[in-house]
Design a protein around this motif. Structure first.
Motif, mmCIF file in Angstrom:
data_model
loop_
_atom_site.group_PDB
_atom_site.id
_atom_site.type_symbol
_atom_site.label_atom_id
_atom_site.label_comp_id
_atom_site.label_asym_id
_atom_site.label_seq_id
_atom_site.Cartn_x
_atom_site.Cartn_y
_atom_site.Cartn_z
ATOM 1 N N TRP A 225 113.870 -4.515 27.815
ATOM 2 C CA TRP A 225 114.405 -5.178 29.005
ATOM 3 C C TRP A 225 115.826 -4.680 29.223
ATOM 4 O O TRP A 225 116.682 -4.778 28.342
ATOM 5 N N CYS A 228 117.388 -6.993 35.482
ATOM 6 C CA CYS A 228 116.562 -7.048 36.692
ATOM 7 C C CYS A 228 116.504 -5.677 37.370
ATOM 8 O O CYS A 228 117.525 -5.012 37.545
ATOM 9 N N SER A 229 115.302 -5.272 37.761
ATOM 10 C CA SER A 229 115.131 -3.947 38.367
ATOM 11 C C SER A 229 115.173 -3.975 39.895
ATOM 12 O O SER A 229 115.023 -2.940 40.537
ATOM 13 N N LEU A 232 116.920 -1.354 42.059
ATOM 14 C CA LEU A 232 117.121 -0.181 41.210
ATOM 15 C C LEU A 232 115.841 0.646 41.141
ATOM 16 O O LEU A 232 115.852 1.845 41.359
ATOM 17 N N ALA A 233 114.734 -0.021 40.817
ATOM 18 C CA ALA A 233 113.441 0.666 40.748
ATOM 19 C C ALA A 233 112.427 0.071 41.709
ATOM 20 O O ALA A 233 111.394 0.675 41.964
ATOM 21 N N THR A 234 112.721 -1.109 42.232
ATOM 22 C CA THR A 234 111.777 -1.800 43.108
ATOM 23 C C THR A 234 112.508 -2.425 44.285
ATOM 24 O O THR A 234 113.714 -2.676 44.237
ATOM 25 N N CYS A 246 113.658 -8.574 45.733
ATOM 26 C CA CYS A 246 112.507 -9.206 45.101
ATOM 27 C C CYS A 246 111.989 -10.295 46.029
ATOM 28 O O CYS A 246 112.786 -11.045 46.618
ATOM 29 N N THR A 276 122.585 -6.067 41.650
ATOM 30 C CA THR A 276 122.173 -5.250 40.505
ATOM 31 C C THR A 276 122.926 -3.926 40.445
ATOM 32 O O THR A 276 123.335 -3.484 39.376
ATOM 33 N N ARG A 277 123.141 -3.290 41.579
ATOM 34 C CA ARG A 277 123.745 -1.956 41.567
ATOM 35 C C ARG A 277 125.227 -1.971 41.215
ATOM 36 O O ARG A 277 125.753 -1.003 40.674
#
Length: 333
Positions: A225, A228-229, A232-234, A246, A276-277
């Protein structure tokens, strides 16, 4: 957002479509933007995606673009004809929600007979050779039944069972009897840890989701882990064309509108997905600030943290060494 159920725990309060939802033409045009962003997979959810009149056309278009598709369903629309159409549309995986044994599942789903239809749907999907994932939202009404649900699933040939914690947003706020606390969360985690090997003996991969287990050291064959993605990826696209990190996040936390800008421009905007970024340890909330793993986990699941405390990077429900306590949570809990 249309749905054929009114589930008590629905974070989206699904039922009726949003006003001004995307037309099929708009959805296909958005789909055409995905290959340039190297999108590998699109998951259909809702509401209930199988009652959208053009789900097949959309899935086939994505298949033609070389993008894997999967679908999340409550199971009510699954019959022999629908399953055949799912397979013909190239959908490569079906996730079906199962929230306990028959009485509990039907109560949570507010529909008598929902459990029986889920079990029938699982059988039909399995017979069609389409991979099935079972999704269970752990809560105060069903956590004691998890061992019995595993016994139910073991002889069915299910390969994946994903358990996620209840997120206190949407319709569930009208059902406080379902609310989570640290004791229930610890019981769910204990079940997963204790029964992973039992599930594996039946060839079932028991998986955690939405922030469960991020405090646990990864096994050699698992990805660690890393926070949180989302963004970033989603990312997620709502049925009216808004882009969010999300779908479990509130609708006011949008990064852009696909009726105004292309996904490329939204994704690469310098201020997009800042939670997140642009994360730094200065962003940690009081529940996570003093933790020695906060740089790794970044405060847990963003949706769970935000829904419970109104802040990112502040998940009050963490079992890491028993250090974190359920403080500053919503009054619903």
């Amino acid at each position: 957002m249309a749905c054929n159920l009114r589930c008590r725990h629905c974070a989206s309060s699904a039922g009726r479509p949003r006003s001004n939802e995307l037309s099929t033409k708009e959805i296909l045009n958005i789909s055409d933007q995905l290959p340039d962003l190297l999108v590998q997979e699109v998951d259909f959810t809702g509401g209930e995606p199988l009652i959208h009149p053009d789900w097949e056309e959309i899935a086939l278009h994505l298949k033609d673009l070389g993008i894997t598709t999967q679908i999340i369903t409550n199971g009510l629309a699954l019959n022999q004809d629908t399953v055949s159409r799912i397979k013909d549309a190239g959908i490569q995986g079906v996730a079906i929600s199962l929230d306990g044994l028959e009485q509990t599942h039907d109560h949570i789903r507010a529909y008598d007979g929902a459990f029986k239809q889920v079990m029938t749907g699982i059988d039909l999907i399995q017979r069609a050779g389409i991979p099935v994932t079972i999704l269970t939202t752990g809560n105060s009404l069903n956590y004691r039944e998890l061992p019995d649900v595993l016994k139910l699933l073991s002889p069915l040939g299910i390969k994946r069972w994903r358990i996620q914690p209840l997120i206190p947003s949407g319709r569930v706020q009208n059902s406080p009897e379902m609310g989570m606390n640290m004791q229930i969360l610890s019981e769910i985690e204990a079940f997963i840890s204790e029964y992973e090997a039992v599930a594996r003996s039946s060839d079932i991969l028991l998986m955690r989701s939405d922030g469960l287990g991020y405090h646990i050291d990864s096994k050699p064959d698992e990805n660690p882990w890393l926070g949180c993605s989302a963004g970033l990826a989603t990312c997620s696209i709502t049925s009216d064309g808004k882009v969010k990190g999300c779908l479990a996040l509130p609708d006011d936390l949008v990064e852009g509108d696909l009726r105004k800008n292309e996904l490329w421009d939204i994704w690469f905007h310098p201020d997009a997905f800042a939670f997140t970024r642009k994360f730094s340890l200065d962003d940690m909330g009081s529940n996570c600030r003093s933790c020695d793993r906060n740089e790794l986990c970044r405060g847990g699941c963003s949706a769970k943290s935000y829904s419970n405390t109104g802040l990112f990077h502040n998940d009050p429900y963490c079992l890491y060494d028993g250090k974190c306590k359920a403080a500053s949570v919503s009054s619903f809990l």
